[in-house]
Design an enzyme around this catalytic site. Structure first.
Site, PDB file in Angstrom:
ATOM      1  N   PRO A 143      71.396 -11.228  -5.533  1.00  8.69           N
ATOM      2  CA  PRO A 143      71.046 -11.803  -5.645  1.00  8.69           C
ATOM      3  C   PRO A 143      71.513 -13.538  -5.820  1.00  8.69           C
ATOM      4  CG  PRO A 143      70.885 -10.672  -7.065  1.00  8.69           C
ATOM      5  CD  PRO A 143      71.780 -10.105  -5.972  1.00  8.69           C
ATOM      6  N   ASN A 144      70.939 -14.372  -5.114  1.00  7.08           N
ATOM      7  CA  ASN A 144      71.798 -15.738  -5.303  1.00  7.08           C
ATOM      8  C   ASN A 144      72.868 -16.504  -4.579  1.00  7.08           C
ATOM      9  OD1 ASN A 144      69.115 -16.405  -7.060  1.00  7.08           O
ATOM     10  ND2 ASN A 144      70.560 -14.875  -8.764  1.00  7.08           N
TER      11      ASN A 144
ATOM     12  N   ARG B 188      74.404 -23.976  -6.211  1.00  4.48           N
ATOM     13  CA  ARG B 188      74.739 -23.349  -7.817  1.00  4.48           C
ATOM     14  C   ARG B 188      75.193 -23.319  -8.212  1.00  4.48           C
ATOM     15  NH1 ARG B 188      75.476 -16.057  -7.817  1.00  4.48           N
ATOM     16  NH2 ARG B 188      74.757 -16.684 -10.088  1.00  4.48           N
TER      17      ARG B 188
ATOM     18  N   TYR C 165      81.497 -21.895  -9.577  1.00  4.48           N
ATOM     19  CA  TYR C 165      81.042 -21.058  -8.216  1.00  4.48           C
ATOM     20  C   TYR C 165      81.328 -21.616  -6.793  1.00  4.48           C
ATOM     21  CZ  TYR C 165      78.066 -17.436 -10.056  1.00  4.48           C
ATOM     22  OH  TYR C 165      77.911 -16.546 -11.395  1.00  4.48           O
TER      23      TYR C 165
ATOM     24  N   ASN D 155      79.647  -7.683  -3.200  1.00  3.52           N
ATOM     25  CA  ASN D 155      78.993  -8.696  -4.181  1.00  3.52           C
ATOM     26  C   ASN D 155      77.645  -8.137  -4.418  1.00  3.52           C
ATOM     27  OD1 ASN D 155      79.082 -10.058  -6.303  1.00  3.52           O
ATOM     28  ND2 ASN D 155      80.229 -12.246  -4.945  1.00  3.52           N
TER      29      ASN D 155
ATOM     30  N   ALA E 203      74.469 -10.400  -9.889  1.00  2.00           N
ATOM     31  CA  ALA E 203      73.517  -9.866 -11.239  1.00  2.00           C
ATOM     32  C   ALA E 203      73.643  -8.150 -11.406  1.00  2.00           C
ATOM     33  CB  ALA E 203      72.919 -10.793 -11.899  1.00  2.00           C
TER      34      ALA E 203
ATOM     35  N   GLU F 275      84.508  -4.224  -4.627  1.00  2.00           N
ATOM     36  CA  GLU F 275      83.741  -5.203  -5.665  1.00  2.00           C
ATOM     37  C   GLU F 275      84.306  -6.421  -5.336  1.00  2.00           C
ATOM     38  OE1 GLU F 275      80.739  -4.139  -8.706  1.00  2.00           O
ATOM     39  OE2 GLU F 275      82.658  -4.552  -9.552  1.00  2.00           O
TER      40      GLU F 275
ATOM     41  N   HIS G  28      83.904 -10.816  -7.439  1.00  2.00           N
ATOM     42  CA  HIS G  28      83.482 -11.298  -7.388  1.00  2.00           C
ATOM     43  C   HIS G  28      83.781 -13.226  -7.631  1.00  2.00           C
ATOM     44  CE1 HIS G  28      80.780  -8.710  -9.958  1.00  2.00           C
ATOM     45  NE2 HIS G  28      81.559  -7.810  -9.255  1.00  2.00           N
TER      46      HIS G  28
ATOM     47  N   ARG H 235      84.221 -14.208 -18.845  1.00  2.00           N
ATOM     48  CA  ARG H 235      82.553 -15.453 -19.408  1.00  2.00           C
ATOM     49  C   ARG H 235      82.164 -13.949 -20.735  1.00  2.00           C
ATOM     50  NH1 ARG H 235      79.890 -16.228 -13.281  1.00  2.00           N
ATOM     51  NH2 ARG H 235      78.485 -17.496 -14.592  1.00  2.00           N
TER      52      ARG H 235
HETATM   53  C1  DQA Z   1      78.868 -13.080  -9.244  1.00  2.00           C
HETATM   54  C2  DQA Z   1      78.690 -12.986 -11.094  1.00  2.00           C
HETATM   55  C3  DQA Z   1      77.866 -12.674 -11.884  1.00  2.00           C
HETATM   56  O1  DQA Z   1      78.244 -12.070 -13.131  1.00  2.00           O
HETATM   57  C4  DQA Z   1      76.599 -13.286 -11.067  1.00  2.00           C
HETATM   58  O2  DQA Z   1      76.096 -12.826 -11.711  1.00  2.00           O
HETATM   59  C5  DQA Z   1      76.848 -13.773  -9.869  1.00  2.00           C
HETATM   60  C6  DQA Z   1      77.841 -13.816  -9.322  1.00  2.00           C
HETATM   61  C7  DQA Z   1      80.180 -13.519  -8.609  1.00  2.00           C
HETATM   62  O3  DQA Z   1      80.458 -13.539  -7.984  1.00  2.00           O
HETATM   63  O4  DQA Z   1      81.525 -14.367  -9.681  1.00  2.00           O
HETATM   64  O5  DQA Z   1      75.130 -13.473  -8.972  1.00  2.00           O
HETATM   65  O6  DQA Z   1      78.600 -12.007  -8.827  1.00  2.00           O
END
Ligand code: DQA
Length: 143
Positions: free
Chosen positions: A9-10, A17, A22, A73, A76, A97, A99, A106
């Site tokens: 998501p997002n 964003r 990011y 990825n 959240a 994984e 990020h 964080r």
């Molecule tokens: C994320 C880190 C997560 O904590 C966050 O909720 C994201 C993006 C990252 O790519 O840094 O949506 O996965």
């Protein structure tokens, strides 16, 4: 070799964003990086993005028997989703994984990764380049 890159998501909002966290690059820039990596490395890369947990579970299940490696990825859902963890364990496909941000530096709620428990490796804080690193890791180990 066929690699599935899954974004949660997002991540479709990249560039808009929280650019201080990011970066300025858009989701379209990420898709271009994946296409370029596929061409350079002579592998197949399929990508999938969804804002919905169940859709991500469905895509991981779909990958069984078709895909050699998963780069994920979960965004959240990293910090909440036992369903995605279980899906990754169910298919048993080697997974990395990723990020974009350095989650380790964080908020406390980002310090737990359920999904990472089913992944061989976690790459964090390397921006979009982290996706390429994850793909190269899987290629070197499994092709
Ligand atoms: C994320 C880190 C997560 O904590 C966050 O909720 C994201 C993006 C990252 O790519 O840094 O949506 O996965």
């Amino acid at each position: 070799m066929k690699i599935l890159v899954i974004n949660g998501p997002n991540l479709n909002m990249l560039g808009i964003r929280e650019p201080d966290i990011y970066g300025q690059n858009s989701f379209a820039d990420l898709l271009r990086l994946l296409e370029q990596t596929a061409a350079e490395e002579e592998i197949e890369i399929e990508q999938y993005q969804s804002n919905h947990e169940g859709d991500l579970v469905d895509k991981i299940q779909w990958a069984y028997g078709k895909i050699d490696g998963i780069v994920i990825n979960p965004a959240a859902y990293t910090h909440t989703s036992i369903a995605i963890l279980d899906a990754l364990k169910a298919v048993g496909i080697p997974a990395v994984e990723i990020h974009i941000s350095d989650v380790a530096s964080r908020e406390p709620f980002r310090q737990i990764s359920y999904t990472g428990m089913a992944c061989e490796k976690t790459i964090k804080g390397h921006g979009l380049e982290g996706y390429r690193e994850a793909i190269l890791y899987l290629k070197e180990k499994y092709s």
